[in-house]
Scaffold this motif. Sequence first.
Motif, PDB file in Angstrom:
ATOM      1  N   SER A  79      -5.697   2.898   9.784  1.00  0.00           N
ATOM      2  CA  SER A  79      -4.477   3.359  10.271  1.00  0.00           C
ATOM      3  C   SER A  79      -3.573   1.886  10.454  1.00  0.00           C
ATOM      4  O   SER A  79      -2.245   2.382  10.024  1.00  0.00           O
ATOM      5  CB  SER A  79      -4.378   3.600  11.892  1.00  0.00           C
ATOM      6  N   ALA A  80      -3.918   0.674  10.385  1.00  0.00           N
ATOM      7  CA  ALA A  80      -3.076  -0.404  10.116  1.00  0.00           C
ATOM      8  C   ALA A  80      -2.551  -0.599   8.739  1.00  0.00           C
ATOM      9  O   ALA A  80      -1.487  -1.409   8.631  1.00  0.00           O
ATOM     10  CB  ALA A  80      -3.855  -1.473  10.629  1.00  0.00           C
TER      11      ALA A  80
ATOM     12  N   GLY B  77      -0.500   1.488   7.486  1.00  0.00           N
ATOM     13  CA  GLY B  77       1.018   1.644   7.374  1.00  0.00           C
ATOM     14  C   GLY B  77       1.861   0.928   8.143  1.00  0.00           C
ATOM     15  O   GLY B  77       2.979   1.170   8.354  1.00  0.00           O
ATOM     16  N   GLU B  78       1.296  -0.047   8.942  1.00  0.00           N
ATOM     17  CA  GLU B  78       2.120  -0.834   9.826  1.00  0.00           C
ATOM     18  C   GLU B  78       2.349  -2.374   9.249  1.00  0.00           C
ATOM     19  O   GLU B  78       2.634  -3.027   9.768  1.00  0.00           O
ATOM     20  CB  GLU B  78       1.173  -1.015  11.309  1.00  0.00           C
ATOM     21  N   LEU B  79       1.914  -2.487   7.861  1.00  0.00           N
ATOM     22  CA  LEU B  79       2.297  -3.970   7.274  1.00  0.00           C
ATOM     23  C   LEU B  79       3.694  -4.003   7.202  1.00  0.00           C
ATOM     24  O   LEU B  79       4.250  -3.049   6.605  1.00  0.00           O
ATOM     25  CB  LEU B  79       1.495  -3.853   6.007  1.00  0.00           C
ATOM     26  N   THR B  80       4.115  -5.044   7.147  1.00  0.00           N
ATOM     27  CA  THR B  80       5.559  -5.462   6.864  1.00  0.00           C
ATOM     28  C   THR B  80       5.567  -6.641   5.928  1.00  0.00           C
ATOM     29  O   THR B  80       4.666  -7.306   5.748  1.00  0.00           O
ATOM     30  CB  THR B  80       6.278  -6.089   8.154  1.00  0.00           C
TER      31      THR B  80
END
Length: 302
Positions: free
Chosen positions: A155-156, A158-161
Amino acid sequence: MPASQSGPTPRELMLARVLLFIAPALWSVNYLVARWAPGVIAPHMLALGRWTVAALVLLAFCHREIADKRHLVRAEAGHFLVLGALGMWVCGAFVYIGGRSTAAVNIGLLYAASPVLIALASALWLRERFGVAQALGVALALAGVLHVILRGQWSALGELTLNPGDLWISVAVLCWTAYSLLLRAWPSAFSPLARLTLISFGGVLVLLPFTAWEAISWLPSELSWRSVGLVLAAALIPGAAAYAAYSFMQRALGAARVSVVLYLGPLYSAGVGWAVLGESVHVYHAVGAALILPGIWLSTRR
Protein backbone atom coordinates in the motif's frame (compact mmCIF):
# COMPACT_ATOMS: atom_id res chain seq x y z
CA MET A 1 33.45 -7.54 -27.82
CA PRO A 2 32.74 -7.70 -31.53
CA ALA A 3 29.46 -9.26 -32.45
CA SER A 4 31.17 -11.66 -34.84
CA GLN A 5 33.42 -13.16 -32.17
CA SER A 6 32.81 -16.76 -31.06
CA GLY A 7 30.60 -17.42 -28.07
CA PRO A 8 31.74 -17.94 -24.50
CA THR A 9 33.23 -21.23 -23.36
CA PRO A 10 31.47 -23.40 -20.75
CA ARG A 11 34.02 -22.28 -18.15
CA GLU A 12 33.33 -18.62 -18.93
CA LEU A 13 29.58 -19.22 -18.66
CA MET A 14 30.03 -20.84 -15.26
CA LEU A 15 32.22 -17.99 -14.04
CA ALA A 16 29.73 -15.43 -15.34
CA ARG A 17 26.89 -17.10 -13.43
CA VAL A 18 28.96 -17.11 -10.24
CA LEU A 19 29.75 -13.42 -10.72
CA LEU A 20 26.02 -12.70 -10.96
CA PHE A 21 25.90 -13.14 -7.19
CA ILE A 22 29.28 -11.58 -6.39
CA ALA A 23 29.02 -8.33 -8.36
CA PRO A 24 25.99 -7.00 -6.44
CA ALA A 25 27.86 -7.60 -3.19
CA LEU A 26 30.71 -5.48 -4.52
CA TRP A 27 28.29 -2.75 -5.62
CA SER A 28 26.57 -2.74 -2.22
CA VAL A 29 29.68 -1.14 -0.74
CA ASN A 30 28.65 1.97 -2.64
CA TYR A 31 25.60 2.22 -0.36
CA LEU A 32 27.95 2.68 2.59
CA VAL A 33 30.16 5.13 0.71
CA ALA A 34 27.16 7.24 -0.35
CA ARG A 35 25.85 7.22 3.20
CA TRP A 36 29.14 8.28 4.77
CA ALA A 37 30.20 10.80 2.10
CA PRO A 38 28.00 13.89 2.90
CA GLY A 39 29.99 16.39 4.93
CA VAL A 40 33.24 14.63 4.08
CA ILE A 41 33.67 14.70 0.30
CA ALA A 42 31.61 16.28 -2.50
CA PRO A 43 29.84 14.09 -5.10
CA HIS A 44 31.96 14.94 -8.15
CA MET A 45 35.20 14.84 -6.17
CA LEU A 46 34.26 11.40 -4.86
CA ALA A 47 33.42 10.16 -8.38
CA LEU A 48 36.64 11.65 -9.80
CA GLY A 49 38.82 10.13 -7.09
CA ARG A 50 37.03 6.81 -7.40
CA TRP A 51 37.60 6.45 -11.14
CA THR A 52 41.12 7.91 -11.16
CA VAL A 53 42.26 5.28 -8.67
CA ALA A 54 40.24 2.54 -10.38
CA ALA A 55 41.70 3.41 -13.79
CA LEU A 56 45.26 3.28 -12.45
CA VAL A 57 44.64 -0.05 -10.70
CA LEU A 58 43.12 -1.55 -13.84
CA LEU A 59 45.97 -0.15 -15.96
CA ALA A 60 48.47 -2.17 -13.94
CA PHE A 61 46.86 -5.38 -15.23
CA CYS A 62 46.47 -4.47 -18.90
CA HIS A 63 49.08 -1.80 -19.73
CA ARG A 64 50.91 -4.13 -22.11
CA GLU A 65 47.80 -4.79 -24.18
CA ILE A 66 46.98 -1.07 -24.35
CA ALA A 67 50.57 -0.27 -25.32
CA ASP A 68 50.54 -2.93 -28.05
CA LYS A 69 47.23 -1.62 -29.43
CA ARG A 70 47.83 2.09 -28.85
CA HIS A 71 47.31 2.76 -32.53
CA LEU A 72 43.70 1.55 -32.10
CA VAL A 73 42.86 3.84 -29.17
CA ARG A 74 42.06 6.82 -31.38
CA ALA A 75 39.54 4.82 -33.41
CA GLU A 76 37.51 4.07 -30.27
CA ALA A 77 38.23 7.28 -28.38
CA GLY A 78 34.72 8.64 -28.95
CA HIS A 79 33.21 5.45 -27.54
CA PHE A 80 35.44 5.64 -24.47
CA LEU A 81 34.35 9.21 -23.77
CA VAL A 82 30.64 8.49 -24.24
CA LEU A 83 30.75 5.36 -22.09
CA GLY A 84 32.86 7.16 -19.49
CA ALA A 85 30.35 10.02 -19.34
CA LEU A 86 27.44 7.61 -18.92
CA GLY A 87 28.96 5.06 -16.56
CA MET A 88 31.45 7.05 -14.50
CA TRP A 89 30.17 10.65 -14.49
CA VAL A 90 26.37 10.33 -14.49
CA CYS A 91 26.13 6.94 -12.74
CA GLY A 92 28.73 8.12 -10.25
CA ALA A 93 28.30 11.76 -9.31
CA PHE A 94 24.58 11.99 -10.07
CA VAL A 95 23.78 9.14 -7.68
CA TYR A 96 25.78 10.81 -4.93
CA ILE A 97 24.01 14.12 -5.60
CA GLY A 98 20.55 12.52 -5.66
CA GLY A 99 21.24 10.55 -2.50
CA ARG A 100 21.60 13.80 -0.57
CA SER A 101 17.92 14.71 -0.99
CA THR A 102 15.91 11.55 -1.71
CA ALA A 103 14.93 8.53 0.31
CA ALA A 104 16.45 5.10 -0.15
CA VAL A 105 13.05 3.65 -1.08
CA ASN A 106 12.81 6.08 -4.01
CA ILE A 107 16.31 5.25 -5.23
CA GLY A 108 15.56 1.53 -5.04
CA LEU A 109 12.32 1.84 -6.95
CA LEU A 110 13.88 3.95 -9.68
CA TYR A 111 16.84 1.60 -10.13
CA ALA A 112 14.48 -1.38 -10.18
CA ALA A 113 13.23 -0.07 -13.52
CA SER A 114 16.68 -0.33 -15.12
CA PRO A 115 16.77 -4.11 -15.77
CA VAL A 116 13.32 -3.92 -17.35
CA LEU A 117 14.46 -1.11 -19.65
CA ILE A 118 17.65 -2.99 -20.54
CA ALA A 119 15.76 -6.21 -21.25
CA LEU A 120 13.24 -4.52 -23.52
CA ALA A 121 15.83 -2.45 -25.38
CA SER A 122 18.14 -5.46 -25.79
CA ALA A 123 15.35 -7.49 -27.36
CA LEU A 124 14.28 -4.65 -29.69
CA TRP A 125 17.62 -3.05 -30.56
CA LEU A 126 20.29 -5.71 -30.02
CA ARG A 127 18.00 -8.55 -31.12
CA GLU A 128 18.98 -10.58 -28.07
CA ARG A 129 16.77 -13.60 -27.54
CA PHE A 130 14.50 -13.01 -24.56
CA GLY A 131 11.79 -15.60 -24.30
CA VAL A 132 8.86 -16.27 -22.00
CA ALA A 133 11.02 -17.84 -19.29
CA GLN A 134 13.31 -14.82 -19.20
CA ALA A 135 10.34 -12.45 -19.09
CA LEU A 136 8.86 -14.42 -16.20
CA GLY A 137 12.21 -14.27 -14.42
CA VAL A 138 12.35 -10.48 -14.78
CA ALA A 139 8.78 -10.20 -13.45
CA LEU A 140 9.55 -12.40 -10.43
CA ALA A 141 12.75 -10.49 -9.63
CA LEU A 142 11.00 -7.14 -9.99
CA ALA A 143 8.23 -8.29 -7.65
CA GLY A 144 10.84 -9.44 -5.16
CA VAL A 145 12.77 -6.19 -5.18
CA LEU A 146 9.57 -4.15 -4.81
CA HIS A 147 8.55 -6.33 -1.87
CA VAL A 148 11.88 -5.64 -0.15
CA ILE A 149 11.88 -1.91 -0.91
CA LEU A 150 8.29 -1.52 0.28
CA ARG A 151 9.02 -3.69 3.33
CA GLY A 152 6.14 -5.93 2.46
CA GLN A 153 3.66 -3.04 2.62
CA TRP A 154 2.45 -2.72 -0.98
CA SER A 155 0.00 0.00 0.00
CA ALA A 156 3.02 2.30 0.45
CA LEU A 157 3.54 2.27 -3.32
CA GLY A 158 0.88 4.93 -3.79
CA GLU A 159 2.30 7.15 -1.04
CA LEU A 160 5.67 7.88 -2.64
CA THR A 161 6.47 11.52 -3.41
CA LEU A 162 9.01 12.88 -5.88
CA ASN A 163 11.66 15.46 -5.11
CA PRO A 164 14.67 16.94 -6.96
CA GLY A 165 16.87 14.04 -5.86
CA ASP A 166 14.59 11.65 -7.75
CA LEU A 167 15.33 13.52 -10.97
CA TRP A 168 19.07 13.02 -10.50
CA ILE A 169 18.53 9.30 -9.88
CA SER A 170 16.17 9.00 -12.85
CA VAL A 171 18.83 10.43 -15.16
CA ALA A 172 21.36 7.98 -13.72
CA VAL A 173 19.00 5.05 -14.35
CA LEU A 174 18.49 6.06 -17.99
CA CYS A 175 22.22 6.52 -18.48
CA TRP A 176 23.00 3.15 -16.90
CA THR A 177 20.59 1.58 -19.36
CA ALA A 178 22.34 3.35 -22.23
CA TYR A 179 25.78 2.37 -20.87
CA SER A 180 24.77 -1.30 -20.67
CA LEU A 181 23.36 -1.34 -24.19
CA LEU A 182 26.23 0.53 -25.83
CA LEU A 183 28.80 -1.60 -24.04
CA ARG A 184 27.23 -4.61 -25.72
CA ALA A 185 26.42 -2.99 -29.08
CA TRP A 186 29.74 -1.29 -29.82
CA PRO A 187 32.48 -3.73 -30.88
CA SER A 188 35.95 -3.24 -29.46
CA ALA A 189 39.44 -4.39 -30.35
CA PHE A 190 40.33 -4.50 -26.65
CA SER A 191 39.71 -7.12 -23.99
CA PRO A 192 36.98 -6.31 -21.42
CA LEU A 193 39.58 -5.29 -18.82
CA ALA A 194 41.57 -3.05 -21.16
CA ARG A 195 38.39 -1.54 -22.53
CA LEU A 196 37.11 -0.78 -19.03
CA THR A 197 40.45 0.86 -18.24
CA LEU A 198 40.17 3.16 -21.24
CA ILE A 199 36.51 3.90 -20.46
CA SER A 200 37.53 4.82 -16.91
CA PHE A 201 40.11 7.29 -18.20
CA GLY A 202 37.41 8.69 -20.48
CA GLY A 203 35.17 9.14 -17.45
CA VAL A 204 37.96 10.92 -15.58
CA LEU A 205 38.39 13.40 -18.45
CA VAL A 206 34.65 14.13 -18.42
CA LEU A 207 34.59 14.50 -14.63
CA LEU A 208 37.51 16.95 -14.38
CA PRO A 209 35.75 20.22 -15.38
CA PHE A 210 32.61 19.42 -13.37
CA THR A 211 34.69 18.60 -10.29
CA ALA A 212 36.56 21.91 -10.61
CA TRP A 213 33.27 23.81 -10.95
CA GLU A 214 31.84 22.00 -7.93
CA ALA A 215 34.85 22.78 -5.74
CA ILE A 216 34.97 26.46 -6.72
CA SER A 217 31.31 27.44 -6.75
CA TRP A 218 29.26 24.86 -4.91
CA LEU A 219 30.67 22.28 -2.52
CA PRO A 220 34.34 22.01 -1.49
CA SER A 221 35.71 18.77 -0.03
CA GLU A 222 37.90 18.18 2.98
CA LEU A 223 41.26 16.46 2.65
CA SER A 224 41.37 13.85 5.40
CA TRP A 225 41.89 10.18 6.03
CA ARG A 226 38.11 9.74 5.93
CA SER A 227 37.78 11.23 2.45
CA VAL A 228 40.77 9.24 1.18
CA GLY A 229 39.30 6.06 2.66
CA LEU A 230 35.95 6.64 0.97
CA VAL A 231 37.65 7.23 -2.40
CA LEU A 232 39.74 4.05 -2.10
CA ALA A 233 36.76 1.95 -1.01
CA ALA A 234 34.61 3.24 -3.88
CA ALA A 235 37.43 2.81 -6.39
CA LEU A 236 38.52 -0.72 -5.58
CA ILE A 237 35.28 -2.51 -4.69
CA PRO A 238 32.19 -1.04 -6.44
CA GLY A 239 34.50 0.59 -8.99
CA ALA A 240 37.23 -1.53 -10.58
CA ALA A 241 36.12 -4.94 -9.31
CA ALA A 242 32.36 -4.60 -9.86
CA TYR A 243 32.57 -2.95 -13.29
CA ALA A 244 35.14 -5.50 -14.49
CA ALA A 245 32.82 -8.30 -13.40
CA TYR A 246 29.88 -6.60 -15.14
CA SER A 247 31.82 -6.27 -18.41
CA PHE A 248 32.81 -9.94 -18.31
CA MET A 249 29.24 -11.07 -17.53
CA GLN A 250 27.85 -9.00 -20.39
CA ARG A 251 30.21 -10.63 -22.85
CA ALA A 252 29.22 -14.12 -21.66
CA LEU A 253 25.49 -13.74 -20.97
CA GLY A 254 24.27 -10.61 -22.79
CA ALA A 255 22.99 -7.25 -21.61
CA ALA A 256 19.42 -8.29 -20.81
CA ARG A 257 20.29 -11.29 -18.65
CA VAL A 258 23.08 -9.55 -16.76
CA SER A 259 20.92 -6.53 -15.96
CA VAL A 260 18.96 -8.59 -13.40
CA VAL A 261 21.93 -8.46 -11.00
CA LEU A 262 20.61 -5.03 -10.00
CA TYR A 263 17.67 -6.80 -8.40
CA LEU A 264 19.99 -8.28 -5.77
CA GLY A 265 20.93 -4.78 -4.61
CA PRO A 266 18.24 -4.39 -1.92
CA LEU A 267 19.05 -7.82 -0.46
CA TYR A 268 22.78 -7.15 -0.37
CA SER A 269 22.31 -3.66 1.02
CA ALA A 270 20.15 -5.17 3.77
CA GLY A 271 22.98 -7.58 4.55
CA VAL A 272 25.57 -4.80 4.58
CA GLY A 273 23.31 -2.66 6.75
CA TRP A 274 22.89 -5.54 9.20
CA ALA A 275 26.60 -6.44 9.32
CA VAL A 276 28.11 -2.93 9.33
CA LEU A 277 25.42 -0.50 10.46
CA GLY A 278 23.53 -2.71 12.89
CA GLU A 279 20.27 -2.55 10.93
CA SER A 280 17.65 -5.29 11.32
CA VAL A 281 16.84 -8.04 8.82
CA HIS A 282 13.11 -8.84 8.49
CA VAL A 283 10.77 -11.46 7.06
CA TYR A 284 10.15 -9.35 3.94
CA HIS A 285 13.83 -9.74 3.06
CA ALA A 286 13.37 -13.53 3.00
CA VAL A 287 10.20 -13.23 0.91
CA GLY A 288 12.01 -10.93 -1.51
CA ALA A 289 14.90 -13.38 -1.79
CA ALA A 290 12.45 -16.22 -2.49
CA LEU A 291 11.21 -14.25 -5.51
CA ILE A 292 14.47 -12.67 -6.70
CA LEU A 293 16.70 -15.76 -6.75
CA PRO A 294 14.41 -17.95 -8.92
CA GLY A 295 13.83 -14.89 -11.12
CA ILE A 296 17.57 -14.56 -11.73
CA TRP A 297 17.85 -18.25 -12.54
CA LEU A 298 15.05 -18.04 -15.09
CA SER A 299 16.42 -14.85 -16.61
CA THR A 300 19.98 -16.07 -17.08
CA ARG A 301 19.55 -19.68 -18.17
CA ARG A 302 20.37 -20.45 -21.80
